[in-house]
Design a protein around this motif. Structure first.
Motif, mmCIF file in Angstrom:
data_model
loop_
_atom_site.group_PDB
_atom_site.id
_atom_site.type_symbol
_atom_site.label_atom_id
_atom_site.label_comp_id
_atom_site.label_asym_id
_atom_site.label_seq_id
_atom_site.Cartn_x
_atom_site.Cartn_y
_atom_site.Cartn_z
ATOM 1 N N MET A 4 0.834 -1.198 0.000
ATOM 2 C CA MET A 4 0.000 0.000 0.000
ATOM 3 C C MET A 4 0.873 1.253 0.000
ATOM 4 O O MET A 4 0.432 2.313 -0.445
ATOM 5 C CB MET A 4 -0.917 0.011 1.224
ATOM 6 C CG MET A 4 -1.989 -1.057 1.215
ATOM 7 S SD MET A 4 -3.197 -0.804 2.547
ATOM 8 C CE MET A 4 -2.119 -0.854 3.986
ATOM 9 N N GLY B 35 -1.726 -5.788 2.392
ATOM 10 C CA GLY B 35 -2.451 -4.896 3.271
ATOM 11 C C GLY B 35 -1.573 -4.517 4.441
ATOM 12 O O GLY B 35 -0.366 -4.317 4.295
ATOM 13 N N GLY C 73 -5.015 -7.983 -3.455
ATOM 14 C CA GLY C 73 -4.812 -7.483 -2.103
ATOM 15 C C GLY C 73 -5.937 -7.925 -1.198
ATOM 16 O O GLY C 73 -6.873 -8.610 -1.640
ATOM 17 N N GLY D 111 -9.397 -7.891 0.773
ATOM 18 C CA GLY D 111 -10.678 -7.352 0.334
ATOM 19 C C GLY D 111 -11.460 -6.628 1.396
ATOM 20 O O GLY D 111 -12.588 -6.198 1.156
ATOM 21 N N SER E 43 -10.425 -0.788 3.635
ATOM 22 C CA SER E 43 -9.356 -0.010 2.987
ATOM 23 C C SER E 43 -8.218 -0.863 2.460
ATOM 24 O O SER E 43 -7.073 -0.416 2.392
ATOM 25 C CB SER E 43 -8.802 1.042 3.962
ATOM 26 O OG SER E 43 -9.786 1.982 4.292
ATOM 27 N N SER E 44 -8.536 -2.109 2.089
ATOM 28 C CA SER E 44 -7.542 -3.050 1.562
ATOM 29 C C SER E 44 -6.444 -3.363 2.563
ATOM 30 O O SER E 44 -5.361 -3.805 2.189
ATOM 31 C CB SER E 44 -6.917 -2.518 0.264
ATOM 32 O OG SER E 44 -7.884 -2.421 -0.753
ATOM 33 N N GLU F 140 -7.873 -6.300 -7.210
ATOM 34 C CA GLU F 140 -8.189 -4.876 -7.161
ATOM 35 C C GLU F 140 -8.368 -4.380 -8.596
ATOM 36 O O GLU F 140 -7.398 -4.112 -9.306
ATOM 37 C CB GLU F 140 -7.091 -4.116 -6.426
ATOM 38 C CG GLU F 140 -6.945 -4.583 -4.978
ATOM 39 C CD GLU F 140 -6.079 -3.675 -4.124
ATOM 40 O OE1 GLU F 140 -5.575 -2.644 -4.642
ATOM 41 O OE2 GLU F 140 -5.904 -3.996 -2.935
#
Length: 317
Positions: free
Chosen positions: A151, A208, A265, A267, A270-271, A279
């Motif tokens: 991220m 994540g 990523g 689910g 906010s991932s 995604e």
């Protein structure tokens, strides 16, 4: 797909998988999950003692696992070449390459080749490794390359005029650059693979917010008690165990719903956590001109030219 777990991993007997950074965190969880389903797994790590210890620990959980430790220092281009030569000599196939290892948000250091450590390890190390192992990947039916991003890619940009952060360095922007480079590499590799007749595909994944030793190492090396406190408090609230964080890259490597060029990523919120999902908006992050220039710069810096792939592609690519 929303509830995909390691129980959904198919029988992997006869398959060969290589996991970089397989001695801890996401890598170790990936090694264990693959071995539990019958794959022959090469656990690659820089530190022999930690690598062998991780191998023994996996064997305690999966007594009949087929696991081999091989030393790999991604911060040394010479070591990468030595590793690849040994791997090609001793293995006849490579079904799954997990480009998982990485360093996160550390004070500025350089690799043995003079590269900024995060860019040099996270991106250039895996770029070179993948290119050197490419002949075996292309020769293995339906092989996959899974490259782990983050991220944190959102806080970085690929500065083609200063890839080594010599004009200015902040550890988080350098980490973000390396993780954006991972994503661009995965997508650009898929574009080039798709232009050939090969069955090999390239996929990206991110965990994540997963609890691993990366956070504590980053804070400790940077002498940041505030960050350490933040990880402990914030991570406990929104994060997830390393076993869950490894699911996106396992899904990317093993799901029949993956066809190449995806980013997988968590689910959930906010991932940052949850079961893996593709995604769907991730392709918007693929900046082809930047990816192509990064590709060319990576060839120049590493000396690994992906010649076999280029020979099978039309000149218009």
């Amino acid at each position: 797909m929303s509830q995909w777990t390691t129980n959904d991993i198919p029988d992997l007997r006869g398959k060969v998988a290589l996991v970089t950074g397989g001695n801890s965190g996401l890598g170790k969880e990936t090694v264990q999950a693959l071995a539990a389903r019958g794959a022959h797994v090469i656990l690659a790590a820089r530190n022999p003692e930690r690598g062998e210890k991780a191998r023994e620990e996996v064997l305690q959980s999966v007594p009949d696992a087929s696991i081999k430790f091989m030393q790999l220092d991604l911060a040394s281009q010479a070591a990468i070449r030595e590793f690849a030569a040994s791997f090609l000599e001793t293995h006849q196939r490579l079904d799954l390459l997990f480009n998982n290892a990485g360093v996160m948000a550390i004070p500025r250091h350089e690799t043995k080749d003079g590269f900024e450590m995060q860019f040099g390890t996270n991106h250039l190390g895996h770029f070179a490794l993948t290119g050197l192992l490419l002949p075996l990947l292309l020769a293995t039916p339906k092989s996959r390359v899974v490259t782990t991003s983050s991220m944190a890619r959102a806080m970085g940009r690929v500065n083609l005029d200063d890839l080594q952060s010599q004009k200015g360095y902040t550890r988080w922007s350098a980490y973000g650059q390396s993780k954006r480079a991972n994503l661009l590499f995965a997508f650009e590799l898929q574009r080039r693979l798709a232009a050939t007749s090969t069955e090999t595909i390239s996929v990206a994944a991110h965990p994540g917010y997963a609890h691993t030793n990366l956070q504590s190492t980053s804070a400790t090396l940077s002498n940041s008690n505030l960050e350490l406190w933040f990880y402990e408090k914030f991570g406990a609230f929104v994060g997830q165990p390393a076993a869950m964080g490894a699911l996106p890259q396992l899904y990317a490597g093993l799901s029949s719903d993956i066809h190449g060029g995806e980013l997988v990523g968590p689910g959930g919120f906010s991932s940052m956590r949850g079961h893996p999902r593709v995604e769907t908006k991730a392709q918007r992050e693929y900046d082809r001109p930047t990816a192509e220039r990064l590709w060319d710069a990576s060839i120049e810096l590493t000396g690994v030219d992906y010649a076999q792939l280029q020979q099978n592609q039309p000149s218009s690519i």
